[in-house]
Write a protein that holds these residues in place. Structure first.
Motif, PDB file in Angstrom:
ATOM      1  N   ASP A 211       0.836  -1.198   0.000  1.00  0.00           N
ATOM      2  CA  ASP A 211       0.000   0.000   0.000  1.00  0.00           C
ATOM      3  C   ASP A 211       0.874   1.252   0.000  1.00  0.00           C
ATOM      4  O   ASP A 211       1.507   1.572   1.007  1.00  0.00           O
ATOM      5  CB  ASP A 211      -0.906  -0.008   1.242  1.00  0.00           C
ATOM      6  N   PRO A 212       0.933   2.003  -1.115  1.00  0.00           N
ATOM      7  CA  PRO A 212       1.790   3.199  -1.169  1.00  0.00           C
ATOM      8  C   PRO A 212       1.336   4.307  -0.220  1.00  0.00           C
ATOM      9  O   PRO A 212       2.097   5.240   0.040  1.00  0.00           O
ATOM     10  CB  PRO A 212       1.679   3.639  -2.629  1.00  0.00           C
ATOM     11  N   HIS A 213       0.102   4.220   0.281  1.00  0.00           N
ATOM     12  CA  HIS A 213      -0.347   5.196   1.269  1.00  0.00           C
ATOM     13  C   HIS A 213       0.142   4.835   2.671  1.00  0.00           C
ATOM     14  O   HIS A 213      -0.003   5.639   3.596  1.00  0.00           O
ATOM     15  CB  HIS A 213      -1.878   5.294   1.267  1.00  0.00           C
ATOM     16  N   ARG A 214       0.702   3.662   2.821  1.00  0.00           N
ATOM     17  CA  ARG A 214       1.225   3.211   4.109  1.00  0.00           C
ATOM     18  C   ARG A 214       2.747   3.183   4.135  1.00  0.00           C
ATOM     19  O   ARG A 214       3.361   3.493   5.148  1.00  0.00           O
ATOM     20  CB  ARG A 214       0.692   1.802   4.421  1.00  0.00           C
ATOM     21  N   LEU A 266       8.991   8.290 -13.296  1.00  0.00           N
ATOM     22  CA  LEU A 266       9.013   8.922 -11.987  1.00  0.00           C
ATOM     23  C   LEU A 266       9.264  10.426 -12.108  1.00  0.00           C
ATOM     24  O   LEU A 266       9.953  10.888 -13.018  1.00  0.00           O
ATOM     25  CB  LEU A 266      10.100   8.299 -11.110  1.00  0.00           C
ATOM     26  N   THR A 267       8.719  11.177 -11.153  1.00  0.00           N
ATOM     27  CA  THR A 267       8.961  12.618 -11.078  1.00  0.00           C
ATOM     28  C   THR A 267      10.278  12.871 -10.354  1.00  0.00           C
ATOM     29  O   THR A 267      10.553  12.259  -9.318  1.00  0.00           O
ATOM     30  CB  THR A 267       7.816  13.318 -10.330  1.00  0.00           C
ATOM     31  N   ILE A 268      11.090  13.764 -10.912  1.00  0.00           N
ATOM     32  CA  ILE A 268      12.365  14.127 -10.293  1.00  0.00           C
ATOM     33  C   ILE A 268      12.212  15.490  -9.625  1.00  0.00           C
ATOM     34  O   ILE A 268      11.843  16.472 -10.267  1.00  0.00           O
ATOM     35  CB  ILE A 268      13.500  14.169 -11.325  1.00  0.00           C
ATOM     36  N   SER A 269      12.498  15.543  -8.322  1.00  0.00           N
ATOM     37  CA  SER A 269      12.439  16.792  -7.562  1.00  0.00           C
ATOM     38  C   SER A 269      13.857  17.239  -7.249  1.00  0.00           C
ATOM     39  O   SER A 269      14.632  16.494  -6.642  1.00  0.00           O
ATOM     40  CB  SER A 269      11.652  16.601  -6.261  1.00  0.00           C
ATOM     41  N   ALA A 285      11.696  22.703  -1.003  1.00  0.00           N
ATOM     42  CA  ALA A 285      11.794  22.070  -2.322  1.00  0.00           C
ATOM     43  C   ALA A 285      11.337  20.616  -2.334  1.00  0.00           C
ATOM     44  O   ALA A 285      11.271  20.003  -3.411  1.00  0.00           O
ATOM     45  CB  ALA A 285      13.240  22.156  -2.826  1.00  0.00           C
ATOM     46  N   LEU A 286      11.018  20.066  -1.177  1.00  0.00           N
ATOM     47  CA  LEU A 286      10.609  18.656  -1.122  1.00  0.00           C
ATOM     48  C   LEU A 286       9.267  18.448  -1.823  1.00  0.00           C
ATOM     49  O   LEU A 286       8.415  19.333  -1.823  1.00  0.00           O
ATOM     50  CB  LEU A 286      10.518  18.191   0.332  1.00  0.00           C
ATOM     51  N   PRO A 287       9.062  17.256  -2.386  1.00  0.00           N
ATOM     52  CA  PRO A 287       7.812  16.979  -3.103  1.00  0.00           C
ATOM     53  C   PRO A 287       6.671  16.628  -2.163  1.00  0.00           C
ATOM     54  O   PRO A 287       6.864  16.484  -0.950  1.00  0.00           O
ATOM     55  CB  PRO A 287       8.181  15.770  -3.966  1.00  0.00           C
ATOM     56  N   ASN A 288       5.494  16.480  -2.723  1.00  0.00           N
ATOM     57  CA  ASN A 288       4.345  15.933  -2.001  1.00  0.00           C
ATOM     58  C   ASN A 288       4.485  14.413  -2.045  1.00  0.00           C
ATOM     59  O   ASN A 288       4.155  13.771  -3.039  1.00  0.00           O
ATOM     60  CB  ASN A 288       3.038  16.383  -2.659  1.00  0.00           C
ATOM     61  N   PHE A 289       4.984  13.848  -0.954  1.00  0.00           N
ATOM     62  CA  PHE A 289       5.339  12.433  -0.948  1.00  0.00           C
ATOM     63  C   PHE A 289       4.128  11.527  -1.171  1.00  0.00           C
ATOM     64  O   PHE A 289       4.196  10.575  -1.950  1.00  0.00           O
ATOM     65  CB  PHE A 289       6.037  12.073   0.368  1.00  0.00           C
ATOM     66  N   VAL A 290       3.040  11.812  -0.514  1.00  0.00           N
ATOM     67  CA  VAL A 290       1.857  10.965  -0.630  1.00  0.00           C
ATOM     68  C   VAL A 290       1.307  11.000  -2.049  1.00  0.00           C
ATOM     69  O   VAL A 290       0.954   9.966  -2.630  1.00  0.00           O
ATOM     70  CB  VAL A 290       0.776  11.400   0.382  1.00  0.00           C
ATOM     71  N   ALA A 293       3.683   9.118  -4.487  1.00  0.00           N
ATOM     72  CA  ALA A 293       3.650   7.669  -4.265  1.00  0.00           C
ATOM     73  C   ALA A 293       2.376   7.060  -4.835  1.00  0.00           C
ATOM     74  O   ALA A 293       2.394   5.954  -5.397  1.00  0.00           O
ATOM     75  CB  ALA A 293       3.771   7.353  -2.777  1.00  0.00           C
ATOM     76  N   SER A 294       1.264   7.766  -4.707  1.00  0.00           N
ATOM     77  CA  SER A 294      -0.007   7.238  -5.213  1.00  0.00           C
ATOM     78  C   SER A 294      -0.054   7.223  -6.730  1.00  0.00           C
ATOM     79  O   SER A 294      -0.812   6.457  -7.333  1.00  0.00           O
ATOM     80  CB  SER A 294      -1.173   8.053  -4.658  1.00  0.00           C
ATOM     81  N   GLN A 295       0.754   8.083  -7.381  1.00  0.00           N
ATOM     82  CA  GLN A 295       0.758   8.162  -8.839  1.00  0.00           C
ATOM     83  C   GLN A 295       1.852   7.310  -9.476  1.00  0.00           C
ATOM     84  O   GLN A 295       1.884   7.163 -10.701  1.00  0.00           O
ATOM     85  CB  GLN A 295       0.932   9.622  -9.277  1.00  0.00           C
ATOM     86  N   ALA A 296       2.747   6.747  -8.682  1.00  0.00           N
ATOM     87  CA  ALA A 296       3.857   5.956  -9.219  1.00  0.00           C
ATOM     88  C   ALA A 296       3.352   4.616  -9.740  1.00  0.00           C
ATOM     89  O   ALA A 296       2.297   4.129  -9.331  1.00  0.00           O
ATOM     90  CB  ALA A 296       4.905   5.734  -8.128  1.00  0.00           C
ATOM     91  N   PRO A 297       4.103   4.011 -10.663  1.00  0.00           N
ATOM     92  CA  PRO A 297       3.700   2.680 -11.170  1.00  0.00           C
ATOM     93  C   PRO A 297       3.623   1.660 -10.045  1.00  0.00           C
ATOM     94  O   PRO A 297       4.484   1.629  -9.165  1.00  0.00           O
ATOM     95  CB  PRO A 297       4.832   2.329 -12.153  1.00  0.00           C
ATOM     96  N   LYS A 298       2.598   0.843 -10.068  1.00  0.00           N
ATOM     97  CA  LYS A 298       2.460  -0.208  -9.075  1.00  0.00           C
ATOM     98  C   LYS A 298       3.473  -1.314  -9.351  1.00  0.00           C
ATOM     99  O   LYS A 298       3.671  -1.692 -10.514  1.00  0.00           O
ATOM    100  CB  LYS A 298       1.047  -0.785  -9.094  1.00  0.00           C
ATOM    101  N   PRO A 299       4.119  -1.845  -8.323  1.00  0.00           N
ATOM    102  CA  PRO A 299       5.086  -2.922  -8.542  1.00  0.00           C
ATOM    103  C   PRO A 299       4.470  -4.153  -9.211  1.00  0.00           C
ATOM    104  O   PRO A 299       5.128  -4.835  -9.979  1.00  0.00           O
ATOM    105  CB  PRO A 299       5.583  -3.249  -7.135  1.00  0.00           C
TER     106      PRO A 299
END
Length: 366
Positions: A211-214, A266-269, A285-290, A293-299
């Motif tokens: 779960d990428p939200h976890r 992937l997005t590069i920050s 400058a940090l990204p919105n981690f949540v 992660a929710s938009q990244a390709p699922k493994p």
């Protein structure tokens, strides 16, 4: 339940800086944050304060802890002795000190993972930032629930199907003999209870990993080709264990178009390095981690309708992958990691009909 974030990459100092900045960012957003690391000097030096083996507040909403294996094992040793006393008439653990077992291979990782699990289950934290080794050791640690679950399933089934297992379970005479000769408190309930507890822990761990939200990881790199290659390898290995990689954090440099190709999609920050103790520019400058992660390709994706399993494996090709099948499971070996895929009932028992690579995906057909 907490959001657990960790960072992967070759430079330990860079990862620790990103971990600290992330913890500070989430704390200023009102989240209760635990920054966790191992007993090494990097975190205390960067934070400018000592870190104890118990969580201590270092800023509003922000606590820090360093895992010390001897301390963690000693705290859990009494529980192990209680379990042993429940199932053996003559316990032997009382003759062993917890500190003596820290030298066992993999013990540090298992203790750290259990500590994270306990802090997560405590309900005291909204986010846990784990500043681990950031390499294959971290991935092996996070893969413990799946790897151990495989062994539990496999060996339990082998024992049940064996002549010895059938004899023990069916004979009214054998169980009393085992009780007498081996000094074991043998009852079906006695042995089912700890097994079920272990399976419950393992299933929760696997659910969190999926779960990428976890739970999510982010790659940390510089434009240095060695660091980029290392990050790409860790990216593929993360997918192999089922860990979502949410994005890439490029430290102290402008984004190179070639890097976008290396880490697509992937997005590069791009974040500046910390200078003279000023953390705010990096934090801003940090990204919105949540979100990332929710938009990244699922493994992994299982398409029952088309009888396919799709594994996202960037950095690998077909020659580097080995497939084996055993009953309802398919094992995929790529790089230095293996993944055991427990097939759903609709695909269970169906043989692998083929496999191909397409756009960084290994597509297995049944």
């Amino acid at each position: 339940m907490s959001l657990i974030l960790t960072f992967l990459g070759k430079s330990g100092a860079a990862r620790s800086k990103i971990a600290i900045a992330t913890a500070k960012l989430l704390a200023t957003q009102g989240k209760r944050v635990l920054l966790a690391g191992h007993a090494e000097p990097t975190l205390p030096m960067l934070l400018g304060t000592a870190i104890a083996p118990d969580p201590q507040e270092i800023a509003p909403n922000l606590q820090a802890v360093q895992f010390q294996s001897s301390v963690l094992l000693e705290r859990n040793w009494d529980e192990a002795k209680k379990l042993e006393a429940q199932y053996l008439r003559t316990p032997i653990f009382k003759e062993v000190y917890g500190q003596e077992l820290v030298v066992l291979p993999g013990m540090d990782s298992a203790l750290a993972l259990n500590a994270i699990r306990e802090y997560d289950a405590s309900g005291q934290y909204d986010a846990i930032i784990y500043d681990g080794t950031g390499d294959s050791l971290t991935l092996r640690m996070l893969a413990i629930p799946d790897s151990l679950g495989w062994y539990v399933r496999r060996f339990r089934q082998l024992f049940v199907n064996s002549d010895l297992g059938k004899t023990i379970s069916e004979s009214p005479l054998i169980q009393p003999l085992i009780t007498s000769f081996f000094n074991v408190n043998w009852t079906e309930n006695n042995f089912a209870q700890p097994t079920n507890q272990v399976n419950n822990f393992l299933e929760k761990g696997k659910a969190a990993l999926a779960d990428p939200h976890r739970l999510a990881a982010f790659l940390v790199t510089t434009p240095d080709p060695l660091e980029v290659a290392n990050a790409r390898y860790l990216w593929g290995s993360s997918q192999q264990i089922g860990l979502t990689v949410g994005g890439v954090i490029l430290l102290g440099a402008e984004q190179d178009p070639n890097l976008s190709e290396e880490f697509n999609p992937l997005t590069i920050s791009v974040v500046p390095d910390v200078t003279k103790g000023e953390w705010q520019p990096m934090i801003d400058a940090l990204p919105n981690f949540v979100q990332q992660a929710s938009q990244a390709p699922k493994p992994m994706e299982i398409d029952v309708h088309n009888r396919q399993v799709r594994l996202f494996l960037p950095g690998f090709d077909k020659k580097q992958v080995k497939l084996t099948q055993y009953g309802p499971e398919v094992t995929v070996e790529a790089g230095d990691h293996r993944r055991n895929i427990f097939l759903p009932p609709a695909l269970s028992g169906k043989p692998v009909a083929g496999a191909k690579f397409q756009n960084n995906y290994l597509i297995i057909s049944f």
